[in-house]
Design a protein around this motif. Structure first.
Motif, PDB file in Angstrom:
ATOM      1  N   LEU A 158       2.850 -12.033 -10.490  1.00  0.00           N
ATOM      2  CA  LEU A 158       3.119 -10.844  -9.693  1.00  0.00           C
ATOM      3  C   LEU A 158       2.776 -11.086  -8.233  1.00  0.00           C
ATOM      4  CD1 LEU A 158       4.038  -7.906  -9.683  1.00  0.00           C
ATOM      5  CD2 LEU A 158       1.692  -7.228 -10.190  1.00  0.00           C
ATOM      6  N   LEU A 159       1.697 -11.811  -7.981  1.00  0.00           N
ATOM      7  CA  LEU A 159       1.361 -12.177  -6.605  1.00  0.00           C
ATOM      8  C   LEU A 159       2.473 -13.025  -6.003  1.00  0.00           C
ATOM      9  CD1 LEU A 159      -0.584 -12.417  -4.200  1.00  0.00           C
ATOM     10  CD2 LEU A 159      -1.666 -14.347  -5.368  1.00  0.00           C
ATOM     11  N   GLY A 160       2.997 -13.975  -6.792  1.00  0.00           N
ATOM     12  CA  GLY A 160       4.096 -14.797  -6.302  1.00  0.00           C
ATOM     13  C   GLY A 160       5.347 -13.983  -5.991  1.00  0.00           C
ATOM     14  N   GLU A 161       5.663 -13.018  -6.871  1.00  0.00           N
ATOM     15  CA  GLU A 161       6.817 -12.152  -6.618  1.00  0.00           C
ATOM     16  C   GLU A 161       6.615 -11.314  -5.362  1.00  0.00           C
ATOM     17  OE1 GLU A 161       7.410  -9.780 -10.056  1.00  0.00           O
ATOM     18  OE2 GLU A 161       7.825 -11.481 -11.394  1.00  0.00           O
ATOM     19  N   THR A 162       5.407 -10.780  -5.203  1.00  0.00           N
ATOM     20  CA  THR A 162       5.105  -9.982  -4.011  1.00  0.00           C
ATOM     21  C   THR A 162       5.254 -10.822  -2.745  1.00  0.00           C
ATOM     22  OG1 THR A 162       3.573  -8.606  -5.270  1.00  0.00           O
ATOM     23  CG2 THR A 162       3.345  -8.580  -2.888  1.00  0.00           C
ATOM     24  N   LEU A 193      -5.030  -4.056 -10.330  1.00  0.00           N
ATOM     25  CA  LEU A 193      -4.611  -5.106  -9.399  1.00  0.00           C
ATOM     26  C   LEU A 193      -3.092  -5.094  -9.217  1.00  0.00           C
ATOM     27  CD1 LEU A 193      -6.939  -8.033 -10.523  1.00  0.00           C
ATOM     28  CD2 LEU A 193      -7.246  -6.433  -8.635  1.00  0.00           C
ATOM     29  N   ARG A 194      -2.371  -4.793 -10.281  1.00  0.00           N
ATOM     30  CA  ARG A 194      -0.919  -4.698 -10.175  1.00  0.00           C
ATOM     31  C   ARG A 194      -0.527  -3.579  -9.206  1.00  0.00           C
ATOM     32  NH1 ARG A 194       2.624  -1.328 -12.310  1.00  0.00           N
ATOM     33  NH2 ARG A 194       4.788  -1.998 -12.541  1.00  0.00           N
ATOM     34  N   GLU A 195      -1.188  -2.424  -9.322  1.00  0.00           N
ATOM     35  CA  GLU A 195      -0.873  -1.303  -8.440  1.00  0.00           C
ATOM     36  C   GLU A 195      -1.194  -1.651  -6.993  1.00  0.00           C
ATOM     37  OE1 GLU A 195       0.894   1.802  -7.328  1.00  0.00           O
ATOM     38  OE2 GLU A 195       0.685   1.525  -9.496  1.00  0.00           O
ATOM     39  N   ALA A 196      -2.307  -2.373  -6.775  1.00  0.00           N
ATOM     40  CA  ALA A 196      -2.660  -2.781  -5.414  1.00  0.00           C
ATOM     41  C   ALA A 196      -1.617  -3.740  -4.842  1.00  0.00           C
ATOM     42  CB  ALA A 196      -4.045  -3.433  -5.418  1.00  0.00           C
ATOM     43  N   LEU A 197      -1.086  -4.641  -5.666  1.00  0.00           N
ATOM     44  CA  LEU A 197      -0.051  -5.563  -5.199  1.00  0.00           C
ATOM     45  C   LEU A 197       1.259  -4.830  -4.917  1.00  0.00           C
ATOM     46  CD1 LEU A 197      -0.713  -8.666  -7.468  1.00  0.00           C
ATOM     47  CD2 LEU A 197      -0.892  -8.575  -4.978  1.00  0.00           C
ATOM     48  N   VAL A 198       1.588  -3.868  -5.761  1.00  0.00           N
ATOM     49  CA  VAL A 198       2.792  -3.055  -5.502  1.00  0.00           C
ATOM     50  C   VAL A 198       2.635  -2.307  -4.182  1.00  0.00           C
ATOM     51  CG1 VAL A 198       4.123  -1.070  -6.307  1.00  0.00           C
ATOM     52  CG2 VAL A 198       3.459  -2.855  -7.912  1.00  0.00           C
ATOM     53  N   ASN A 199       1.416  -1.850  -3.894  1.00  0.00           N
ATOM     54  CA  ASN A 199       1.144  -1.162  -2.633  1.00  0.00           C
ATOM     55  C   ASN A 199       1.358  -2.102  -1.446  1.00  0.00           C
ATOM     56  OD1 ASN A 199       0.117   1.455  -1.581  1.00  0.00           O
ATOM     57  ND2 ASN A 199      -1.457   0.151  -0.690  1.00  0.00           N
ATOM     58  N   VAL A 200       0.933  -3.353  -1.582  1.00  0.00           N
ATOM     59  CA  VAL A 200       1.173  -4.347  -0.532  1.00  0.00           C
ATOM     60  C   VAL A 200       2.673  -4.546  -0.337  1.00  0.00           C
ATOM     61  CG1 VAL A 200       0.910  -6.782   0.067  1.00  0.00           C
ATOM     62  CG2 VAL A 200      -1.023  -5.521  -0.894  1.00  0.00           C
ATOM     63  N   ARG A 201       3.393  -4.642  -1.445  1.00  0.00           N
ATOM     64  CA  ARG A 201       4.832  -4.852  -1.382  1.00  0.00           C
ATOM     65  C   ARG A 201       5.541  -3.711  -0.652  1.00  0.00           C
ATOM     66  NH1 ARG A 201       7.880  -5.833  -7.000  1.00  0.00           N
ATOM     67  NH2 ARG A 201       6.207  -7.380  -7.094  1.00  0.00           N
ATOM     68  N   LYS A 202       5.081  -2.483  -0.887  1.00  0.00           N
ATOM     69  CA  LYS A 202       5.764  -1.319  -0.323  1.00  0.00           C
ATOM     70  C   LYS A 202       5.416  -1.083   1.146  1.00  0.00           C
ATOM     71  CE  LYS A 202       6.078   1.374  -4.625  1.00  0.00           C
ATOM     72  NZ  LYS A 202       5.615   2.598  -5.326  1.00  0.00           N
ATOM     73  N   HIS A 203       4.141  -1.295   1.514  1.00  0.00           N
ATOM     74  CA  HIS A 203       3.683  -0.756   2.789  1.00  0.00           C
ATOM     75  C   HIS A 203       3.135  -1.779   3.781  1.00  0.00           C
ATOM     76  CE1 HIS A 203       4.029   3.151   0.833  1.00  0.00           C
ATOM     77  NE2 HIS A 203       3.182   2.772  -0.113  1.00  0.00           N
ATOM     78  N   ALA A 204       2.685  -2.949   3.329  1.00  0.00           N
ATOM     79  CA  ALA A 204       1.799  -3.751   4.180  1.00  0.00           C
ATOM     80  C   ALA A 204       2.521  -4.519   5.290  1.00  0.00           C
ATOM     81  CB  ALA A 204       1.006  -4.726   3.318  1.00  0.00           C
ATOM     82  N   ARG A 205       3.716  -5.056   4.995  1.00  0.00           N
ATOM     83  CA  ARG A 205       4.406  -5.966   5.931  1.00  0.00           C
ATOM     84  C   ARG A 205       3.448  -7.106   6.320  1.00  0.00           C
ATOM     85  NH1 ARG A 205       5.918  -0.988   8.170  1.00  0.00           N
ATOM     86  NH2 ARG A 205       4.745  -1.334  10.089  1.00  0.00           N
ATOM     87  N   ALA A 206       2.879  -7.736   5.306  1.00  0.00           N
ATOM     88  CA  ALA A 206       1.842  -8.749   5.514  1.00  0.00           C
ATOM     89  C   ALA A 206       2.442 -10.143   5.618  1.00  0.00           C
ATOM     90  CB  ALA A 206       0.838  -8.704   4.368  1.00  0.00           C
ATOM     91  N   GLU A 207       1.670 -11.036   6.227  1.00  0.00           N
ATOM     92  CA  GLU A 207       2.025 -12.455   6.281  1.00  0.00           C
ATOM     93  C   GLU A 207       1.230 -13.268   5.265  1.00  0.00           C
ATOM     94  OE1 GLU A 207       1.594 -13.902  10.230  1.00  0.00           O
ATOM     95  OE2 GLU A 207       3.145 -12.587  11.073  1.00  0.00           O
ATOM     96  N   ARG A 208       0.083 -12.749   4.852  1.00  0.00           N
ATOM     97  CA  ARG A 208      -0.729 -13.417   3.844  1.00  0.00           C
ATOM     98  C   ARG A 208      -1.254 -12.365   2.865  1.00  0.00           C
ATOM     99  NH1 ARG A 208      -1.729 -18.693   5.323  1.00  0.00           N
ATOM    100  NH2 ARG A 208      -3.144 -18.903   3.570  1.00  0.00           N
ATOM    101  N   VAL A 209      -1.252 -12.745   1.583  1.00  0.00           N
ATOM    102  CA  VAL A 209      -1.734 -11.849   0.531  1.00  0.00           C
ATOM    103  C   VAL A 209      -2.688 -12.654  -0.354  1.00  0.00           C
ATOM    104  CG1 VAL A 209      -1.111 -10.265  -1.315  1.00  0.00           C
ATOM    105  CG2 VAL A 209       0.490 -10.661   0.551  1.00  0.00           C
TER     106      VAL A 209
END
Length: 289
Positions: A158-162, A193-209
């Protein structure tokens, strides 16, 4: 008679039988029976007593074991139903509720531009619901042993998909032993942890996770999802549309874990901490580094 007494009775009956036979033979039958005949009769007497008494005890023991197995199966079925209900509520049901809210927003949109923006949000929510359903079906297809012993690997995937969807770099660090967590803890921790990763996917616009799971000095554990994205202002649990973090906090509370959501040093961190048996009241240190 409970199972323990039945087992001891089964073990003692042959010994008591042969002992009683030897006493009767030497006390009363020795003038009428040779030693060889007595030795020959001994195993047949033990067999007769065993068939008479021990078979009944074995039947009672098997009946007790079947009843215990039925009780365990029923308990496992109830736990599975509870887990599925939790997943449906925390994932699909909340997404559908959000979808209904956005449909109401679409109806109330004052102009074409606002309607187009809301329609885009609706499409994104539908994709999220589809992903929730797909992952729920995939988990149902796993045998229980795989779900129990291979539960960390789906987190890595899931981290890889995110990371792939957000074009971010991913880092996975995990040193919590399998036997340190119970089955329910694994289910709840995976969902959080899955919900937190989904939250990153939706909102974060991150370069590193980052996903981090580590033991703490007091014998507990600390798990965190961190990213270097846009973060949040104020209390993220009060932000509109942030249902996921509220559900993570509720899950953590039910398990007796500490939940923390924080921004600082360029990282947004969602953290779960369980105090161990050796905790001395000091706060366990925090964010992913």
């Amino acid at each position: 008679m409970n199972d323990r007494r039945i087992k001891w009775t089964i073990l003692l009956i042959p010994t008591l039988t042969i002992g009683l036979w030897e006493y009767v033979r030497h006390a009363f039958l020795l003038p009428y029976m040779t030693m060889d005949l007595g030795n020959l009769l001994a195993p047949f007497i033990v067999l007769a007593v065993t068939l008479t008494l021990v078979r009944g005890l074995f039947a009672r023991l098997e009946s007790s074991q079947r009843a215990l197995q039925r009780e365990r199966s029923l308990s496992a079925a109830l736990e599975e139903r509870e887990r599925l209900a939790g997943e449906l509520h925390d994932g699909i049901a909340q997404s559908l509720f959000l979808l209904a809210v956005k449909l109401d927003k679409l109806d109330a949109s004052p102009n074409e531009a606002a309607r187009a923006a809301t329609a885009g949000e609706l499409r994104e929510t539908v994709r999220d619901v589809h992903e929730d359903v797909r992952q729920a079906i995939a988990r149902l297809r796993l045998p229980p042993e795989a779900a129990d012993h291979g539960w960390v690997e789906p987190l890595r995937e899931l981290l890889g998909e995110t990371a792939a969807l957000t074009e971010a770099k991913a880092e996975f660090r995990w040193d919590i032993p399998e036997d340190m967590l119970g089955a329910k803890e694994k289910v709840e921790l995976h969902a959080c942890l899955r919900e937190a990763l989904v939250n990153v996917r939706k909102h974060a616009r991150a370069e590193r996770v980052y996903v981090v799971g580590e033991r703490t000095p007091d014998g507990g554990f600390r798990c965190a999802v961190a990213d270097d994205g846009v973060g949040f202002a104020g209390d993220p649990l009060e932000a509109p549309g942030r249902f996921g973090l509220r559900m993570v906090r509720e899950r953590a509370g039910r398990m007796g874990w500490t939940f923390r959501a924080a921004c600082g040093d360029g990282l947004t961190v969602i953290e779960l901490t369980k105090k161990g048996a050796n905790a001395d009241g000091r706060q366990v240190a925090g964010a992913a580094r």
